[in-house]
Design a protein around this motif. Sequence first.
Motif, short mmCIF file in Angstrom:
data_model
loop_
_atom_site.label_atom_id
_atom_site.label_comp_id
_atom_site.label_asym_id
_atom_site.label_seq_id
_atom_site.Cartn_x
_atom_site.Cartn_y
_atom_site.Cartn_z
N ARG A 18 0.83 -1.22 0.00
CA ARG A 18 0.00 0.00 0.00
C ARG A 18 0.87 1.26 0.00
O ARG A 18 0.56 2.24 -0.68
CB ARG A 18 -0.93 0.00 1.21
CG ARG A 18 -2.09 -0.93 1.07
CD ARG A 18 -3.11 -0.72 2.19
NE ARG A 18 -4.07 -1.80 2.18
CZ ARG A 18 -4.18 -2.73 3.14
NH1 ARG A 18 -3.40 -2.67 4.20
NH2 ARG A 18 -5.08 -3.69 3.06
N GLN A 20 3.92 1.55 -1.17
CA GLN A 20 4.53 1.70 -2.50
C GLN A 20 3.51 2.22 -3.51
O GLN A 20 3.83 3.05 -4.37
CB GLN A 20 5.10 0.37 -2.97
CG GLN A 20 6.35 -0.02 -2.23
CD GLN A 20 6.86 -1.40 -2.64
OE1 GLN A 20 6.14 -2.18 -3.24
NE2 GLN A 20 8.10 -1.70 -2.29
N GLU A 21 2.27 1.76 -3.40
CA GLU A 21 1.21 2.22 -4.30
C GLU A 21 0.94 3.71 -4.09
O GLU A 21 0.76 4.47 -5.05
CB GLU A 21 -0.05 1.41 -4.04
CG GLU A 21 -1.14 1.65 -5.06
CD GLU A 21 -2.35 0.76 -4.83
OE1 GLU A 21 -3.36 0.99 -5.50
OE2 GLU A 21 -2.28 -0.14 -3.98
#
Length: 67
Positions: A18, A20-21
Amino acid sequence: MAVAFYIPDQAAMLRKAREQEKQLLRLRQWQMATVMLNTIRQLMDSTAGQCLQRAGRKCGKWRKPSQ
């Protein structure tokens, strides 16, 4: 001989994914804003060049059409 495998915590993996997103989303938004600003800057530069060619006229000003 015993072999031990590291099995990562699923919650930690999801949290990392999450994060990294979110970073990718921020980067994409920043890139889109940069592209838009560059486009506006180019538009302003091109209209400024046209304004200099029209000596004595107000450039970039909207004028009410005569009736």
